[in-house]
Design an enzyme around this catalytic site. Structure first.
Site, mmCIF file in Angstrom:
data_model
loop_
_atom_site.group_PDB
_atom_site.id
_atom_site.type_symbol
_atom_site.label_atom_id
_atom_site.label_comp_id
_atom_site.label_asym_id
_atom_site.label_seq_id
_atom_site.Cartn_x
_atom_site.Cartn_y
_atom_site.Cartn_z
ATOM 1 N N ARG A 196 0.845 -1.199 0.000
ATOM 2 C CA ARG A 196 0.000 0.000 0.000
ATOM 3 C C ARG A 196 0.878 1.246 0.000
ATOM 4 O O ARG A 196 2.030 1.230 0.452
ATOM 5 C CB ARG A 196 -0.929 0.020 1.201
ATOM 6 N N GLU A 296 -6.939 7.488 7.591
ATOM 7 C CA GLU A 296 -5.794 8.221 8.180
ATOM 8 C C GLU A 296 -5.246 9.248 7.172
ATOM 9 O O GLU A 296 -4.950 10.388 7.515
ATOM 10 C CB GLU A 296 -4.715 7.230 8.585
ATOM 11 N N ARG A 300 -5.349 5.933 0.561
ATOM 12 C CA ARG A 300 -4.426 4.809 0.675
ATOM 13 C C ARG A 300 -4.697 3.931 -0.539
ATOM 14 O O ARG A 300 -5.844 3.514 -0.776
ATOM 15 C CB ARG A 300 -4.694 3.994 1.951
ATOM 16 N N CYS A 342 0.838 10.934 9.252
ATOM 17 C CA CYS A 342 1.727 10.394 10.281
ATOM 18 C C CYS A 342 3.162 10.394 9.762
ATOM 19 O O CYS A 342 3.407 9.971 8.629
ATOM 20 C CB CYS A 342 1.298 8.964 10.635
ATOM 21 N N THR A 344 5.472 8.444 10.268
ATOM 22 C CA THR A 344 6.005 7.104 9.966
ATOM 23 C C THR A 344 5.772 6.724 8.501
ATOM 24 O O THR A 344 6.380 5.787 8.001
ATOM 25 C CB THR A 344 5.347 6.014 10.838
ATOM 26 N N ARG A 351 4.176 0.526 2.462
ATOM 27 C CA ARG A 351 4.298 -0.598 3.397
ATOM 28 C C ARG A 351 3.963 -1.842 2.600
ATOM 29 O O ARG A 351 2.839 -2.035 2.154
ATOM 30 C CB ARG A 351 3.366 -0.449 4.601
ATOM 31 N N ARG A 379 3.595 -7.119 12.864
ATOM 32 C CA ARG A 379 2.268 -6.785 13.392
ATOM 33 C C ARG A 379 1.446 -8.057 13.512
ATOM 34 O O ARG A 379 1.811 -9.084 12.959
ATOM 35 C CB ARG A 379 1.527 -5.832 12.444
ATOM 36 N N GLU A 384 -2.207 -3.083 12.542
ATOM 37 C CA GLU A 384 -1.448 -2.425 13.587
ATOM 38 C C GLU A 384 -2.137 -2.560 14.942
ATOM 39 O O GLU A 384 -3.352 -2.483 15.036
ATOM 40 C CB GLU A 384 -1.376 -0.943 13.216
HETATM 41 N N1 LIG Z 1 -0.073 -9.156 3.534
HETATM 42 C C1 LIG Z 1 -1.332 -8.956 3.883
HETATM 43 N N2 LIG Z 1 -2.309 -9.779 3.480
HETATM 44 C C2 LIG Z 1 -3.601 -9.577 3.819
HETATM 45 N N3 LIG Z 1 -4.012 -8.559 4.546
HETATM 46 C C3 LIG Z 1 -3.096 -7.694 4.982
HETATM 47 C C4 LIG Z 1 -1.710 -7.842 4.684
HETATM 48 N N4 LIG Z 1 -1.041 -6.818 5.264
HETATM 49 C C5 LIG Z 1 -1.961 -6.075 5.903
HETATM 50 N N5 LIG Z 1 -3.185 -6.585 5.748
HETATM 51 C C6 LIG Z 1 -4.452 -6.090 6.292
HETATM 52 O O1 LIG Z 1 -4.646 -4.743 5.946
HETATM 53 C C7 LIG Z 1 -5.450 -4.118 6.931
HETATM 54 C C8 LIG Z 1 -4.807 -2.823 7.360
HETATM 55 O O2 LIG Z 1 -3.666 -3.075 8.116
HETATM 56 P P1 LIG Z 1 -2.867 -1.978 8.917
HETATM 57 O O3 LIG Z 1 -3.807 -0.950 9.427
HETATM 58 O O4 LIG Z 1 -1.949 -2.646 9.864
HETATM 59 O O5 LIG Z 1 -1.900 -1.391 7.852
HETATM 60 P P2 LIG Z 1 -1.865 -0.242 6.813
HETATM 61 O O6 LIG Z 1 -3.067 -0.257 5.935
HETATM 62 O O7 LIG Z 1 -0.566 -0.431 6.167
HETATM 63 O O8 LIG Z 1 -1.919 1.107 7.597
HETATM 64 P P3 LIG Z 1 -1.226 1.705 8.881
HETATM 65 O O9 LIG Z 1 0.200 1.357 8.812
HETATM 66 O O10 LIG Z 1 -1.504 3.139 8.769
HETATM 67 O O11 LIG Z 1 -1.924 1.079 10.041
HETATM 68 C C9 LIG Z 1 -5.581 -5.120 8.067
HETATM 69 O O12 LIG Z 1 -6.812 -5.780 7.954
HETATM 70 C C10 LIG Z 1 -4.474 -6.084 7.799
HETATM 71 O O13 LIG Z 1 -4.714 -7.368 8.305
HETATM 72 N N1 LIG Z 2 -0.863 4.019 11.252
HETATM 73 C C1 LIG Z 2 0.173 4.664 11.704
HETATM 74 N N2 LIG Z 2 0.405 5.876 11.323
HETATM 75 N N3 LIG Z 2 0.977 4.029 12.544
HETATM 76 C C2 LIG Z 2 2.079 4.592 13.234
HETATM 77 C C3 LIG Z 2 1.760 5.219 14.565
HETATM 78 C C4 LIG Z 2 0.443 4.897 15.192
HETATM 79 C C5 LIG Z 2 0.205 5.518 16.561
HETATM 80 N N4 LIG Z 2 0.090 6.940 16.489
HETATM 81 C C6 LIG Z 2 1.325 5.139 17.516
HETATM 82 O O1 LIG Z 2 2.108 5.987 17.838
HETATM 83 O O2 LIG Z 2 1.412 4.009 17.938
#
Ligand SMILES: Nc1ncnc2c1ncn2[C@@H]1O[C@H](COP(=O)(O)OP(=O)(O)OP(=O)(O)O)[C@@H](O)[C@H]1O
Ligand SMILES: NC(=[NH2+])NCCC[C@H](N)C(=O)O
Length: 427
Positions: A196, A296, A300, A342, A344, A351, A379, A384
């Site tokens: 993503r 967020e 995304r 954020c 990060t 990611r 994670r 997260e």
């Molecule tokens: N490799 C993967 N396969 C299937 N689902 C995934 C995978 N990686 C992440 N997900 C799913 O994506 C959704 C979002 O995950 P998560 O919020 O941790 O990450 P993100 O979208 O990268 O955003 P952030 O880092 O801001 O939290 C969750 O349901 C998680 O299980």
């Molecule tokens: N989805 C994110 N931006 N994750 C990183 C930080 C999340 C949260 N603010 C923390 O400090 O734990």
């Protein structure tokens, strides 16, 4: 003379705002002005409170005169510092606590960005969530420079990216995706792969400063952009959260497609105002290409599928990003790359993750340490702040800033490859 219009003041609810200046902060400033002046405006505001709603006008000069940080906000910042460093904050290990020194507080507590955000807006989430790992968010793009004495330290600590460094030019990995053949061709360890990235729409601040009108307008813009997808694989439909059945929403979350609701880190960052207005998800038929709207980040962009074919997932993401950036301009900073709410997620914003089960390796006490040494983040499987279920972890690149999109994916790819080798050798 140009005037800022202030509208909709409802008793008992937050001040809601709808104006040409379009920021919640502007209204707060205006309301402070109205409260602190002895002029006829006071009578006007009282009348507005009584009536439930009203419309006012103030000149920009009047607003400017009151744009310094008010005493109440400065007090909140000082109390926040005291909380983090007092008995309540004893167990707090966030980067906010580490880098919000007395000196930083003194230097930044009286500053306000042009749209009106203060240091308190940046730190609020981490002050309420003492278990946060990071604890800060940028209410608007300017916050990254105005509050640099705090953000730069946190960014350096998290990404290893010094204030002298610059985000490299965009390299999504076009023409190089063949370097990422399936990591686990027999499907012994990896269940699924997801990559993503985040994007912010040019001209809009981040969540805490957005009005309901902003949310709806942004949703409209991105909806229009999705509708331009002509590629067969990417074509899909937008599903607004407002009006989505609870069962559908729950299922989409359980299946890892949709963002969760009620994240306290986001809530305390004031990122959930007017929820669910302007929020939603676009996805293709197979749910292998998805776009989250106004969670967020403004957007995304996500590519995911079962199995471990990282190259195929990246190919689809590239196609999607290229398609949408033709339609909507995004905010990019020369030093920090793509801008996100954020810190990060700055830079590449990528990611790249796998859902993976490594039973022998994960049983080792130093499993997390091993991953960290490989620049990997671990994670649980519901994202997260969630736990592993059935020994399956979400493992991704940790750094997003200071490396290109391609390098971020490669960080995950090389690291996970190494983990699988270790798992196979582990007794
Ligand atoms: N490799 C993967 N396969 C299937 N689902 C995934 C995978 N990686 C992440 N997900 C799913 O994506 C959704 C979002 O995950 P998560 O919020 O941790 O990450 P993100 O979208 O990268 O955003 P952030 O880092 O801001 O939290 C969750 O349901 C998680 O299980
Ligand atoms: N989805 C994110 N931006 N994750 C990183 C930080 C999340 C949260 N603010 C923390 O400090 O734990």
């Amino acid at each position: 003379m140009k005037k800022a219009q202030i509208g909709y003041y409802r008793r008992s609810s937050r001040l809601k705002f709808d104006s040409s200046h379009s920021t919640l902060r502007l209204v707060e400033m205006a309301s402070q002005f109205l409260r602190s002046t002895n002029s006829r405006y006071v009578a006007g505001v009282l009348a507005a409170l009584g009536a439930g709603s009203a419309v006012y006008t103030l000149t920009p000069q009047q607003l400017q005169a009151k744009s310094e940080v008010d005493a109440a906000t400065i007090k909140k910042i000082e109390e926040a510092y005291a909380k983090l460093n007092g008995p309540e904050g004893a167990k707090c290990k966030s980067l906010l606590k580490k880098h919000l020194t007395k000196e930083v507080v003194e230097k930044l507590k009286t500053k306000r960005t042009k749209v009106g955000a203060t240091l308190y807006d940046c730190i609020r989430s981490g002050v309420y969530n003492l278990d946060a790992g990071v604890g800060v968010y940028a209410p608007d793009a300017e916050a990254y420079t105005l509050f640099a004495p705090l953000f730069d330290k946190i960014i350096e600590d998290y990404h290893g990216f010094s204030p002298k460094q610059k985000q490299p030019p965009v390299d999504l990995g076009e023409g190089k995706t063949k370097e990422f053949p399936p990591l686990d061709p027999k499907g012994k360890y990896i269940k699924s792969t997801r990559i993503r990235c985040g994007r912010s729409l040019k001209g809009y601040p981040f969540n805490p400063c957005l009005t309901q009108d902003n949310y709806l307008e942004m949703e409209g813009k991105v909806k229009k952009a999705f509708s331009e997808y002509s590629d067969k694989e990417l074509k899909g439909k937008y599903y607004p959260l407002d009006g989505m059945g609870k069962d559908t929403q729950k299922q989409l979350i359980a299946d890892h497609f949709l963002f969760k609701e009620g994240d306290r880190h986001l809530q305390y960052a004031n990122a959930c105002n007017f929820w669910p207005k302007g929020r939603g998800i676009f996805h293709n038929n197979d749910k292998t290409f998805l776009i989250w709207v106004n969670e967020e980040d403004h957007m995304r962009i996500i590519s995911m599928q079962e199995g471990s074919d990282v190259g195929a997932v990246l190919d689809r993401l590239i196609k999607g990003v290229r398609g949408i950036e033709k339609q909507v301009p995004f905010s990019r900073d020369d030093r920090l790359g793509w801008l996100t709410f954020c810190p990060t997620n700055l830079g590449s914003t990528v990611r790249a993750s796998v859902h993976i089960a490594l039973p022998k390796l994960a049983a080792r006490k130093d499993f997390i340490e091993i991953c960290e040494k490989l620049n990997l983040q671990v994670r649980g499987i519901h994202g997260e702040h969630s736990d592993s279920v059935g020994g399956v972890y979400d493992i991704s690149n940790k750094a997003r800033l200071g490396l290109s999109e391609y390098q971020a994916v490669k960080q995950m790819y090389d690291g996970v490859k190494k983990l699988i080798e270790m798992e196979e050798k582990q007794k």
